[in-house]
Design an enzyme around this catalytic site. Structure first.
Site, PDB file in Angstrom:
ATOM      1  N   GLU A  59       0.809  -1.214   0.000  1.00 52.16           N
ATOM      2  CA  GLU A  59       0.000   0.000   0.000  1.00 52.16           C
ATOM      3  C   GLU A  59       0.845   1.268   0.000  1.00 52.16           C
ATOM      4  OE1 GLU A  59      -0.505  -2.667   1.819  1.00 52.16           O
ATOM      5  OE2 GLU A  59      -2.347  -3.408   0.903  1.00 52.16           O
TER       6      GLU A  59
ATOM      7  N   HIS B   4     -11.709  -5.796   8.212  1.00 50.63           N
ATOM      8  CA  HIS B   4     -12.475  -5.565   6.989  1.00 50.63           C
ATOM      9  C   HIS B   4     -13.654  -4.622   7.224  1.00 50.63           C
ATOM     10  CE1 HIS B   4     -10.236  -9.168   5.829  1.00 50.63           C
ATOM     11  NE2 HIS B   4     -10.469  -8.830   4.572  1.00 50.63           N
TER      12      HIS B   4
END
Ligand code: TPP
Lengths: 320, 377
Positions: free
Chosen positions: A55, A124
């Site tokens: 990322e 999540h």
């Protein structure tokens, strides 16, 4: 909503050849939520780039691309997996314009699917908006309707400032006609989704449908609730928020992320500072608990639902 | 039966589409066995004497710049200065190998490379002086801001080089880092992205032996930092970082490789920082004076001067001309830094967003009112 986001990306890419997408699995797969479906096929692998899995590398590379005149749109796969890129975001994306006295702007859009309610396992379902909103230099935008998903995303990509575009995961499957020609209120403007005279629910993103439902249910108890959708946390629309609060005199802020140090605290403080004499009751917050996001089988206890909102509304009948 | 028994067998390279296995023969990627040197070798013969004299001149001026900046910190005129004294060969060569359209991504220690790039020597110091973050226009000078968070500029270099290549423009990005910076995740992510994207990037690691106080042995267990390149699929080069001609040569080759589509290179330059980490650091707490003395013998400015004189390429006139230029620059730095800088508090709010938010406008008004009130007092 997922299709509206996809249409927004497609239309921006057609309109502006400098718009490039990059992220994990955004190419052939079309992203794990299929938001980039078909874009690699139409625009090629260079403009819809499957990156290595890193990322910070993704966002850092996007910074360099933006420095060279491209308009990168980065997809972070999930809210909690954007954290490795936090350094690039805070130290560079947010500050580049300021560090260079306006000489280098970074027109990067970072799309982050956020929030819970879809039964995701841990990491999540985070609501990370307060981290972003607390970082000067970033715009923080979150749509709650299909029309806003399309319009706000196009506006975000066209913006010369970096935008954190928070996509409420659980609204991905929400349905409505998309009119791509419809006028969308600009970034930075809150929109009244429902008028009402007794109090206002101030909310955004995934909590909007919950608030609308609560407002409907509140009618039975004699409450006529307005529902205000912020749409943009930064810039923050003080004006509309204060206008509505002054006109009704009572306000409840609703969001699903944790309350302590959250966006709701900021809003409550602003409203109190600016509308104190118009308030008939303290500004209340209904938020998720101050806990790490719970396991999916328990998440319904954490997420603010209609009942919790109605309980708060009842407390607005405030007497000292 | 254990889970391990179910381990899938490694696919043979080429067995399946997208099968695993080395895509590049590692052998040609392995770094040089010993640091590349040119000074004292016949390799010097192919060099244009004018280029050699220019390298020398830049070393001399660079050394003086470092000294003057350090002095300015002692006088409180400069907030902090991470000196590149002892590392001037890397700084000078890095700037020299860049063409005008190329981009430099420097770290906080690389002011000298920024100046070598053509940025005004005083504007290059605003960050360290404390009056502005970046005193130059990065786009106009193709020089990214001096980067303070370690290694974070490396992925930017990759992205910029990648974007330029997509546009069909011949631009190479050079990212400069220290040895400590190679431990950061961003460094590794940048190398990996660069190799996968075949981006025209050169990474120059100035291994000066220490990350503040921590020696290289505690930073990395690799045979060399250049070895790290191999795992990502790019060549690693090892060069004597105090031999300005060698650094120039190795960097120029890497730049050419990138420019012609050959992809990224990692260059490790072995050098030494003769001063402390910054003026705020006490290097005697973590290193012996014998070590410093040994490196003083291998000083990049001395090495070059001795070599050029031995070859009869440097006359007294060239030496004094270089030192006059150095003194002139130092005098300019003193004059400028003894004058109070022009500061505009309104600039605090000017460049946060393209359009200031309502909140920022209100805060700007508040500050303006506070300043007006102070003025009235
Ligand atoms: C991400 C990050 N962590 C810590 C620091 C604090 N810091 C500044 S310089 C430095 C040492 C860096 O050493 P090295 O990369 O070898 O470069 P050198 O200073 O020797 O040129 C440290 C730890 C920083 N700037 N950035």
């Amino acid at each position: 909503m997922a299709q509206a986001l996809n249409a927004a990306l497609r239309d921006e890419m057609r309109a502006d050849p400098t718009v490039h997408l990059l992220g994990e699995d955004v190419g052939q797969l079309g992203g794990v939520f299929r938001i980039t479906d078909g874009l690699a096929a139409e625009f090629g692998a260079d403009r819809c780039l499957d990156t290595p899995l890193a990322e910070a590398g993704i966002l850092g590379t996007a910074i360099g691309m933006a420095m060279y005149g491209l308009r990168p749109v980065v997809e972070m796969q999930f809210d909690a997996f954007a954290y490795p890129a936090m350094e690039q975001l805070v130290s560079h994306v947010a500050k580049m314009r300021n560090r260079t006295a306006g000489k280098l702007a970074l027109p990067i859009t970072v799309r982050v699917p956020y929030g819970g309610g879809i039964g995701g396992v841990e990491h999540h379902s985070d609501s990370s908006e307060a981290y972003y909103a607390g970082t000067p230099g970033l715009h923080v935008v979150t749509p709650a309707t299909v029309g806003d998903a399309y319009g706000l995303l196009r506006a975000s990509i066209a913006s010369d400032d970096p935008v954190i575009f928070l996509e409420p995961k659980r609204l991905y499957w929400s349905k409505a006609e998309l009119d791509t020609a419809a006028e969308v209120a600009p970034v930075g403007r809150a929109v009244l989704r429902r008028t009402g005279r007794s109090a206002v629910l101030i909310t955004y993103g995934p909590s909007l449908p919950v608030c609308l439902e609560a407002a409907e249910a509140a009618k039975a108890e004699g409450w006529d609730l307005a529902v205000l959708d912020l749409r943009s946390l930064v810039p923050f629309d003080d004006q509309t928020v204060c206008e509505v609060v002054r006109s009704v005199g009572r306000a409840v802020i609703v969001h699903e992320s944790t309350g302590f140090g959250g966006v709701g605290a900021e809003i409550a403080a602003r409203v109190t500072e600016r509308c104190f004499h118009h308030l008939a009751a303290p500004v209340l917050r209904v938020t998720g608990f101050d806990i790490p996001y719970p396991p999916p089988m328990l998440e319904h206890h954490h997420l603010p639902g209609v009942d919790r909102i109605l309980d708060a509304v009842a407390k607005l009948q405030w007497e000292e | 039966m254990t889970v391990l028994d179910h381990r899938p067998t490694m696919p043979v390279p080429g067995w399946l589409p997208g099968a695993t296995g080395p895509r590049t023969d590692p052998a040609p990627l392995l770094p040089d066995d010993s640091p590349v040197r040119v000074l004292g070798t016949t390799g010097l013969d192919k060099y244009d004497p004018d280029l050699l004299r220019e390298l020398y001149r830049r070393l001399v001026v660079g050394r003086r710049y470092n000294q003057q900046a350090t002095t300015l910190t002692k006088q409180g005129r400069l907030a902090v200065y991470p000196s590149s004294t002892g590392q001037e060969a890397c700084e000078v060569a890095a700037a020299m190998v860049l063409q005008e359209q190329d981009w430099l991504f420097p770290s906080y220690r690389d002011t000298l490379a920024v100046v070598g790039r053509g940025v005004d020597p005083l504007q290059a110091l605003t960050l360290l002086r404390g009056n502005a973050h970046t005193g130059y226009d990065p786009r106009a000078t193709r020089t990214a801001p001096l980067c303070t968070p370690l290694a974070t500029q490396a992925p930017h270099a990759v992205g910029l080089a990648h974007a330029a290549r997509l546009r069909g423009e011949s631009v190479v990005a050079l990212a400069m880092l220290g040895d400590g910076g190679t431990s950061e995740g961003d460094f590794h992510e940048a190398l990996n992205f660069a190799a996968v994207l075949n981006a025209p990037v050169v990474f120059l690691v100035q291994n000066n032996g220490y990350a503040i106080s921590v020696p290289l042995t505690k930073q990395s267990a690799a045979p060399s930092l250049a070895h790290k390149a191999v795992g990502y699929g790019m060549p690693g080069r090892l060069v004597d970082g105090n031999d300005v001609v060698a650094v120039h040569e190795v960097l120029a080759e890497a730049m050419e490789r990138a420019r012609s589509g050959g992809g990224p290179t990692l260059v490790e330059a072995l050098t030494y920082r003769l001063e402390a980490h910054t003026n705020a650091d006490d290097a005697t707490r973590y290193r012996q004076s014998e070590e410093v003395t040994a490196w003083q013998e291998h000083d990049p400015v001395l090495l070059m001067e001795r070599q050029l004189k031995a070859l009869g390429l440097l006359d007294e006139a060239a030496v004094s001309s270089a030192s006059e230029q150095a003194e002139a620059l130092a005098a300019r730095m003193r004059a400028e830094f003894h004058a109070e800088p022009q500061l505009d508090p309104a600039s605090l709010f000017a460049h946060v967003y393209a359009e200031p938010t309502t909140q920022l406008r209100e805060q700007a008004e508040q500050l303006a009112a506070e300043l007006a009130a102070e003025g009235d007092r």
